[in-house]
Design a protein around this motif. Structure first.
Motif, PDB file in Angstrom:
ATOM      1  N   LYS A   1      -1.274  12.167   0.944  1.00 30.54           N
ATOM      2  CA  LYS A   1      -0.684  12.303  -0.397  1.00 30.54           C
ATOM      3  C   LYS A   1      -0.191  10.961  -0.907  1.00 30.54           C
ATOM      4  O   LYS A   1      -0.289  10.652  -2.095  1.00 30.54           O
ATOM      5  CB  LYS A   1       0.493  13.275  -0.330  1.00 30.54           C
ATOM      6  CG  LYS A   1       0.237  14.567  -1.073  1.00 30.54           C
ATOM      7  CD  LYS A   1       1.521  15.343  -1.127  1.00 30.54           C
ATOM      8  CE  LYS A   1       1.261  16.814  -1.230  1.00 30.54           C
ATOM      9  NZ  LYS A   1       2.450  17.593  -0.897  1.00 30.54           N
ATOM     10  N   LYS A   2       0.367  10.186   0.013  1.00 31.08           N
ATOM     11  CA  LYS A   2       0.840   8.861  -0.367  1.00 31.08           C
ATOM     12  C   LYS A   2      -0.319   8.014  -0.888  1.00 31.08           C
ATOM     13  O   LYS A   2      -0.163   7.271  -1.861  1.00 31.08           O
ATOM     14  CB  LYS A   2       1.468   8.204   0.864  1.00 31.08           C
ATOM     15  CG  LYS A   2       2.341   7.028   0.553  1.00 31.08           C
ATOM     16  CD  LYS A   2       3.101   6.624   1.805  1.00 31.08           C
ATOM     17  CE  LYS A   2       2.999   5.146   2.009  1.00 31.08           C
ATOM     18  NZ  LYS A   2       3.637   4.687   3.248  1.00 31.08           N
ATOM     19  N   HIS A   3      -1.486   8.190  -0.268  1.00 38.45           N
ATOM     20  CA  HIS A   3      -2.658   7.422  -0.707  1.00 38.45           C
ATOM     21  C   HIS A   3      -3.194   7.900  -2.050  1.00 38.45           C
ATOM     22  O   HIS A   3      -4.073   7.266  -2.617  1.00 38.45           O
ATOM     23  CB  HIS A   3      -3.767   7.478   0.354  1.00 38.45           C
ATOM     24  CG  HIS A   3      -3.326   6.873   1.659  1.00 38.45           C
ATOM     25  ND1 HIS A   3      -3.942   7.157   2.841  1.00 38.45           N
ATOM     26  CD2 HIS A   3      -2.313   6.015   1.941  1.00 38.45           C
ATOM     27  CE1 HIS A   3      -3.332   6.510   3.815  1.00 38.45           C
ATOM     28  NE2 HIS A   3      -2.340   5.818   3.301  1.00 38.45           N
ATOM     29  N   PHE A   4      -2.690   9.029  -2.527  1.00 39.29           N
ATOM     30  CA  PHE A   4      -3.060   9.463  -3.879  1.00 39.29           C
ATOM     31  C   PHE A   4      -2.358   8.611  -4.940  1.00 39.29           C
ATOM     32  O   PHE A   4      -2.740   8.604  -6.091  1.00 39.29           O
ATOM     33  CB  PHE A   4      -2.683  10.933  -4.107  1.00 39.29           C
ATOM     34  CG  PHE A   4      -3.566  11.899  -3.373  1.00 39.29           C
ATOM     35  CD1 PHE A   4      -4.751  11.482  -2.783  1.00 39.29           C
ATOM     36  CD2 PHE A   4      -3.215  13.240  -3.273  1.00 39.29           C
ATOM     37  CE1 PHE A   4      -5.562  12.378  -2.102  1.00 39.29           C
ATOM     38  CE2 PHE A   4      -4.024  14.132  -2.597  1.00 39.29           C
ATOM     39  CZ  PHE A   4      -5.198  13.704  -2.006  1.00 39.29           C
ATOM     40  N   LYS A   5      -1.273   7.927  -4.527  1.00 36.76           N
ATOM     41  CA  LYS A   5      -0.573   7.082  -5.499  1.00 36.76           C
ATOM     42  C   LYS A   5      -1.342   5.774  -5.648  1.00 36.76           C
ATOM     43  O   LYS A   5      -1.634   5.104  -4.646  1.00 36.76           O
ATOM     44  CB  LYS A   5       0.845   6.803  -5.016  1.00 36.76           C
ATOM     45  CG  LYS A   5       1.678   8.057  -5.031  1.00 36.76           C
ATOM     46  CD  LYS A   5       3.130   7.776  -4.778  1.00 36.76           C
ATOM     47  CE  LYS A   5       3.899   9.075  -4.816  1.00 36.76           C
ATOM     48  NZ  LYS A   5       5.039   9.069  -3.904  1.00 36.76           N
ATOM     49  N   PRO A   6      -1.674   5.387  -6.875  1.00 36.51           N
ATOM     50  CA  PRO A   6      -2.505   4.183  -7.081  1.00 36.51           C
ATOM     51  C   PRO A   6      -1.932   2.952  -6.387  1.00 36.51           C
ATOM     52  O   PRO A   6      -2.680   2.140  -5.831  1.00 36.51           O
ATOM     53  CB  PRO A   6      -2.489   4.015  -8.599  1.00 36.51           C
ATOM     54  CG  PRO A   6      -2.235   5.372  -9.126  1.00 36.51           C
ATOM     55  CD  PRO A   6      -1.356   6.058  -8.140  1.00 36.51           C
ATOM     56  N   LYS A   7      -0.604   2.845  -6.370  1.00 37.06           N
ATOM     57  CA  LYS A   7       0.029   1.670  -5.774  1.00 37.06           C
ATOM     58  C   LYS A   7      -0.344   1.538  -4.294  1.00 37.06           C
ATOM     59  O   LYS A   7      -0.714   0.463  -3.825  1.00 37.06           O
ATOM     60  CB  LYS A   7       1.544   1.838  -5.915  1.00 37.06           C
ATOM     61  CG  LYS A   7       2.354   0.639  -5.551  1.00 37.06           C
ATOM     62  CD  LYS A   7       3.821   0.876  -5.930  1.00 37.06           C
ATOM     63  CE  LYS A   7       4.718   0.794  -4.725  1.00 37.06           C
ATOM     64  NZ  LYS A   7       6.050   1.346  -4.965  1.00 37.06           N
ATOM     65  N   TYR A   8      -0.260   2.662  -3.565  1.00 37.02           N
ATOM     66  CA  TYR A   8      -0.562   2.617  -2.135  1.00 37.02           C
ATOM     67  C   TYR A   8      -2.067   2.600  -1.892  1.00 37.02           C
ATOM     68  O   TYR A   8      -2.541   2.025  -0.922  1.00 37.02           O
ATOM     69  CB  TYR A   8       0.085   3.805  -1.420  1.00 37.02           C
ATOM     70  CG  TYR A   8       1.578   3.737  -1.451  1.00 37.02           C
ATOM     71  CD1 TYR A   8       2.252   2.854  -0.603  1.00 37.02           C
ATOM     72  CD2 TYR A   8       2.321   4.499  -2.334  1.00 37.02           C
ATOM     73  CE1 TYR A   8       3.626   2.750  -0.639  1.00 37.02           C
ATOM     74  CE2 TYR A   8       3.696   4.417  -2.370  1.00 37.02           C
ATOM     75  CZ  TYR A   8       4.350   3.531  -1.523  1.00 37.02           C
ATOM     76  OH  TYR A   8       5.704   3.433  -1.556  1.00 37.02           O
ATOM     77  N   PHE A   9      -2.804   3.239  -2.784  1.00 36.42           N
ATOM     78  CA  PHE A   9      -4.262   3.275  -2.624  1.00 36.42           C
ATOM     79  C   PHE A   9      -4.828   1.860  -2.694  1.00 36.42           C
ATOM     80  O   PHE A   9      -5.706   1.483  -1.916  1.00 36.42           O
ATOM     81  CB  PHE A   9      -4.894   4.160  -3.708  1.00 36.42           C
ATOM     82  CG  PHE A   9      -6.382   4.317  -3.570  1.00 36.42           C
ATOM     83  CD1 PHE A   9      -6.918   5.106  -2.566  1.00 36.42           C
ATOM     84  CD2 PHE A   9      -7.251   3.676  -4.435  1.00 36.42           C
ATOM     85  CE1 PHE A   9      -8.286   5.253  -2.427  1.00 36.42           C
ATOM     86  CE2 PHE A   9      -8.624   3.813  -4.300  1.00 36.42           C
ATOM     87  CZ  PHE A   9      -9.145   4.607  -3.292  1.00 36.42           C
ATOM     88  N   ALA A  10      -4.273   1.055  -3.612  1.00 35.23           N
ATOM     89  CA  ALA A  10      -4.746  -0.321  -3.778  1.00 35.23           C
ATOM     90  C   ALA A  10      -4.495  -1.150  -2.532  1.00 35.23           C
ATOM     91  O   ALA A  10      -5.178  -2.137  -2.280  1.00 35.23           O
ATOM     92  CB  ALA A  10      -4.072  -0.954  -4.989  1.00 35.23           C
ATOM     93  N   ARG A  11      -3.502  -0.717  -1.738  1.00 36.23           N
ATOM     94  CA  ARG A  11      -3.141  -1.515  -0.555  1.00 36.23           C
ATOM     95  C   ARG A  11      -3.884  -1.093   0.703  1.00 36.23           C
ATOM     96  O   ARG A  11      -3.659  -1.652   1.768  1.00 36.23           O
ATOM     97  CB  ARG A  11      -1.644  -1.329  -0.289  1.00 36.23           C
ATOM     98  CG  ARG A  11      -0.770  -2.236  -1.100  1.00 36.23           C
ATOM     99  CD  ARG A  11       0.627  -2.136  -0.540  1.00 36.23           C
ATOM    100  NE  ARG A  11       1.600  -2.084  -1.606  1.00 36.23           N
ATOM    101  CZ  ARG A  11       2.818  -1.565  -1.462  1.00 36.23           C
ATOM    102  NH1 ARG A  11       3.179  -1.029  -0.319  1.00 36.23           N
ATOM    103  NH2 ARG A  11       3.659  -1.595  -2.460  1.00 36.23           N
ATOM    104  N   LEU A  12      -4.734  -0.069   0.596  1.00 38.99           N
ATOM    105  CA  LEU A  12      -5.393   0.452   1.802  1.00 38.99           C
ATOM    106  C   LEU A  12      -6.275  -0.597   2.448  1.00 38.99           C
ATOM    107  O   LEU A  12      -6.957  -1.360   1.766  1.00 38.99           O
ATOM    108  CB  LEU A  12      -6.242   1.676   1.455  1.00 38.99           C
ATOM    109  CG  LEU A  12      -5.503   2.997   1.288  1.00 38.99           C
ATOM    110  CD1 LEU A  12      -6.513   4.093   0.990  1.00 38.99           C
ATOM    111  CD2 LEU A  12      -4.719   3.347   2.525  1.00 38.99           C
TER     112      LEU A  12
END
Lengths: 333, 133
Positions: free
Chosen positions: B97-108
């Protein structure tokens, strides 16, 4: 020893695979017979396990259990299962077996198999199929639920074999090591029938399996009146999909079990079983009727309501219980 | 079910394939029969597909508005849901779910992206951007 492979269309993947595989090795066993001997018929309502937010309903034993039960029950039969940690190793092992002209069973995910119709590809990880040859980079596949033989490229097959998630196949492949020439039907058939009838009938202490599971769903359906109507429609649709779409031979395996009872009746020359087969066909018809009602309701057509559908399910449960009661002490002729 | 009553109602979802069912023939024996489709079955399958399409469409709109990451859209578009995806990548649902947030997704990390792409059956380049409308 190279024998050309003959493909028979089957209603269900696992029973179809095992029946095709054993027939290829000279043991003539039909799909319903394999299903019945493995006591595959059941019913379970697993509220905890959710698929796309809807609870799981099963009309048969969990995946792999049919093949395992058969290899436990039939004397002198041994089926070797392999799983692999590495993808390349798994593909190499498959190629090696094919080079020896063996027919190999695989567990795969439907989603990655390109020959399936697009709208029927879901993430279901326990689909069984047989590979019977390789041509350059294409595998020749006998998928029992298809009427014809199919082909798929190596990359897709690899993805399908090593898909992840619930029931992950981990490249599972299997082939028979020892196969008996004959089966002792006189002892096996009564044993398998008693098992099925006790497991699904009134002796089952688990309230979510067998007829108790059906009654539980009937109660759930009545409760849908108060639930969100979108959820209600999806829930009803979901029951019908589990019953019909996932290759069950119609009416959630009831017709297939009836075919087994009929074949068993002929083999043992027993009237009781032949009559039970007719009764089981009627149960199947009622299941189909239930599916029609539920599908209409989920499409918001017609004027039936939730209690009619629940009543239909209770009727089915009652009819099934009568068969289970009659045969749960079945000792053969 | 009698053999002559076996429904033959083709629908586009079957793409011309047939399925096998067991039905009673004229001598009263059950045997395997082919069906081109059944209305009750295709109705509910369509309903399920519509629901998935609705979820995907909803996620796509939120993703274009920058409220969620393309991951959520592709999850639905590839017919998965949160528990399924979390189990497939071996993470907790809250982590996905956290990776659904664009901010965290960009950091993957690339490795994590590759894993997501693999279980969804798409490539990394597709996963990181939304489809052109």
């Amino acid at each position: 020893m190279h024998k050309p492979f003959t493909h028979h269309q089957a209603a269900h993947c696992e029973t179809g695979v095992i029946s095709n595989l054993l027939r290829h090795h000279g043991l003539d066993i039909s799909e319903p017979m394999a299903f019945g001997l493995a006591s595959g018929l059941t019913f379970a309502y697993l509220k905890m396990v959710k698929i796309n937010g809807l609870p799981l309903m099963a009309y048969r034993m969990p995946p792999r259990m049919i093949i395992k039960f058969l290899s436990w029950r039939i004397k002198g039969m041994k089926i070797r299962f392999h799983t692999f940690r590495s993808e390349s190793e798994g593909m190499k092992a498959l190629d090696d077996k094919l080079a020896q002209n063996k027919v190999v069973g695989l567990q795969t995910s439907v989603f990655f198999l390109p020959y399936f119709p697009r709208d029927m590809r879901f993430h279901f990880n326990a689909h069984n199929l047989l590979v019977y040859g390789k041509e350059e980079n294409e595998y020749k596949i006998s998928d029992p639920v298809f009427s014809h033989l199919v082909k798929t490229d190596a990359e897709s097959l690899k993805q399908a074999r090593f898909s992840r998630g619930a029931l992950a196949p981990k490249g599972m492949m299997y082939y028979p090591e020892k196969i008996p020439a004959t089966i002792d039907f006189e002892t096996l058939i009564p044993k398998a029938i008693r098992f099925t009838c006790r497991m699904n009938g009134r002796w089952n202490p688990i309230p979510l399996a067998g007829i108790h599971g059906m009654k539980m769903i009937a109660r759930q359906i009545e409760k849908l009146k108060k639930a969100d109507q979108r959820y209600a429609r999806l829930f009803l649709g979901h029951i019908v999909r589990m019953q019909e779409e996932i290759g069950t031979g119609g009416a959630g395996f009831r017709f297939m079990y009836a075919a087994f009872l009929q074949e068993a009746g002929e083999k043992l020359n027993c009237r009781t079983l032949s009559e039970a087969a007719i009764e089981m066909t009627r149960v199947g018809d009622e299941w189909r009727e239930f599916a029609v009602l539920a599908a209409r309701m989920s499409k918001q057509r017609g004027d039936q309501d939730f209690s009619d559908i629940a009543a239909q399910l209770r009727k089915v449960a009652k009819m099934e219980l009568a068969i289970y009661d009659q045969l749960s002490g079945y000792k053969g002729n | 079910m009698k053999k002559e009553d076996v429904p033959q109602q083709p629908h586009r979802i079957y793409e011309g394939e047939t399925k096998a069912v067991y039905a009673v023939n004229q001598e009263g024996k059950l045997e395997i029969a082919q069906t081109a489709g059944w209305e009750a079955e295709s109705t509910v399958l369509e309903l399920a597909l519509e629901e998935i399409a609705r979820l995907a469409e909803d996620a796509l709109q939120r993703a274009s508005a920058g409220e969620t990451s393309p991951l959520e859209y592709y999850m639905y578009a590839q017919r998965m849901d949160l528990p399924m995806l979390a189990q497939a990548v071996g993470r907790f649902q809250w982590q996905v779910k956290k990776h659904f947030k664009p901010k965290y997704f960009a950091r993957l990390k690339p490795k994590q992206l590759e894993l997501y792409a693999k279980v969804l059956g798409i490539d990394v380049a597709t996963l990181t951007k939304l489809p052109d409308a």
